[in-house]
Write an enzyme that holds these catalytic residues in place. Sequence first.
Site, PDB file in Angstrom:
ATOM      1  N   PRO A 175       0.878  -1.206   0.037  1.00  0.00           N
ATOM      2  CA  PRO A 175       0.021  -0.028   0.104  1.00  0.00           C
ATOM      3  C   PRO A 175       1.020   1.056   0.108  1.00  0.00           C
ATOM      4  O   PRO A 175       1.911   1.448   0.546  1.00  0.00           O
ATOM      5  CB  PRO A 175      -0.891  -0.234   1.102  1.00  0.00           C
ATOM      6  CG  PRO A 175      -0.889  -1.673   1.730  1.00  0.00           C
ATOM      7  CD  PRO A 175       0.414  -2.152   1.143  1.00  0.00           C
ATOM      8  N   TYR A 176       0.390   2.288  -0.713  1.00  0.00           N
ATOM      9  CA  TYR A 176       0.813   3.735  -0.551  1.00  0.00           C
ATOM     10  C   TYR A 176       2.208   3.809  -1.272  1.00  0.00           C
ATOM     11  O   TYR A 176       2.871   4.706  -1.176  1.00  0.00           O
ATOM     12  CB  TYR A 176       1.239   4.378   0.724  1.00  0.00           C
ATOM     13  CG  TYR A 176      -0.005   4.072   1.641  1.00  0.00           C
ATOM     14  CD1 TYR A 176      -1.306   4.689   1.383  1.00  0.00           C
ATOM     15  CD2 TYR A 176      -0.307   3.119   2.676  1.00  0.00           C
ATOM     16  CE1 TYR A 176      -2.401   4.682   2.287  1.00  0.00           C
ATOM     17  CE2 TYR A 176      -1.170   2.748   3.577  1.00  0.00           C
ATOM     18  CZ  TYR A 176      -2.323   3.644   3.369  1.00  0.00           C
ATOM     19  OH  TYR A 176      -3.375   3.483   4.116  1.00  0.00           O
ATOM     20  N   ARG A 177       2.304   2.725  -2.158  1.00  0.00           N
ATOM     21  CA  ARG A 177       3.557   2.665  -3.056  1.00  0.00           C
ATOM     22  C   ARG A 177       4.632   2.375  -2.552  1.00  0.00           C
ATOM     23  O   ARG A 177       5.947   2.810  -2.821  1.00  0.00           O
ATOM     24  CB  ARG A 177       3.701   4.032  -3.921  1.00  0.00           C
ATOM     25  CG  ARG A 177       2.236   4.463  -4.839  1.00  0.00           C
ATOM     26  CD  ARG A 177       2.763   5.456  -5.788  1.00  0.00           C
ATOM     27  NE  ARG A 177       1.591   5.992  -6.481  1.00  0.00           N
ATOM     28  CZ  ARG A 177       1.314   5.437  -7.615  1.00  0.00           C
ATOM     29  NH1 ARG A 177       2.150   4.461  -8.341  1.00  0.00           N
ATOM     30  NH2 ARG A 177       0.177   5.688  -8.428  1.00  0.00           N
ATOM     31  N   LEU A 178       4.714   1.844  -1.216  1.00  0.00           N
ATOM     32  CA  LEU A 178       5.685   1.485  -0.473  1.00  0.00           C
ATOM     33  C   LEU A 178       6.190  -0.134  -0.675  1.00  0.00           C
ATOM     34  O   LEU A 178       6.111  -0.864   0.036  1.00  0.00           O
ATOM     35  CB  LEU A 178       5.429   1.753   1.103  1.00  0.00           C
ATOM     36  CG  LEU A 178       4.741   3.090   1.400  1.00  0.00           C
ATOM     37  CD1 LEU A 178       4.497   2.987   3.041  1.00  0.00           C
ATOM     38  CD2 LEU A 178       5.994   4.047   1.076  1.00  0.00           C
ATOM     39  N   HIS A 179       6.530  -0.248  -1.895  1.00  0.00           N
ATOM     40  CA  HIS A 179       6.517  -1.292  -2.416  1.00  0.00           C
ATOM     41  C   HIS A 179       7.889  -2.233  -1.902  1.00  0.00           C
ATOM     42  O   HIS A 179       8.764  -1.602  -1.475  1.00  0.00           O
ATOM     43  CB  HIS A 179       6.683  -1.544  -3.936  1.00  0.00           C
ATOM     44  CG  HIS A 179       5.574  -0.840  -4.583  1.00  0.00           C
ATOM     45  ND1 HIS A 179       4.337  -0.744  -4.389  1.00  0.00           N
ATOM     46  CD2 HIS A 179       5.656   0.298  -5.577  1.00  0.00           C
ATOM     47  CE1 HIS A 179       3.720  -0.177  -5.122  1.00  0.00           C
ATOM     48  NE2 HIS A 179       4.145   0.557  -5.975  1.00  0.00           N
TER      49      HIS A 179
END
Length: 216
Positions: free
Chosen positions: A193-197
């Site tokens: 989530p939230y581009r916290l890949h």
Amino acid sequence: MAARSCRADLVTKETPMSDIPLIDLKADPFALFAAWMSDAEKSEPNDPNAMAVATATPDGRPSVRMLLLKGADERGFVFYTNLESRKGRELLANPHAALLFHWKSLRRQIRIEGLVEAVSAEEADAYFASRSRMSRLGAIASDQSRPLDDRSTFEERLKAADEKYGDGPIPRPANWSGFRVVPEAIEFWQDRPYRLHDRAVWTRDGNGWNVTRLYP
């Protein structure tokens, strides 16, 4: 490959970030690839083995297209093509390639880069024989990637090949074979989530691998 031990839990859009396991840096990259491919085979609606294959001319002009992976083991990743197609000519002149698998349903991707080598004649013969009859005839009739004056020309060539071989064996054309990408780097990407890949790359080091987690 011991795929089951490296299987990651599936991720959905609603999965809390705390419940998404990080990529296991102790995993063997080929086993992890097999585990992710197994997950994709269960979740993807079409062609879980589809991949983008990027090649380049000797002077660095790139091109990319979608193909199907037809073999994967510790030696590398295999696909087949007409050797006189654009990708075939580019790989023969510049034997380097990059592969990309993207599984939207799993929110995962794998990038592979490496040198390219030809598969053996025995491997190519075995795979060619496993294809459907019309696919084998199509490989004979098609001058892949080259200009076609009219669709009827190709259909006439296909009909001629059909009549020539009838119910008999259909030999693999000399200009049709396979390539194996011998990986120098394999990068695994897991959506969070939230581009916290989560990203991790295995880089070849002699007969082993160096493993590094990457910033998103």
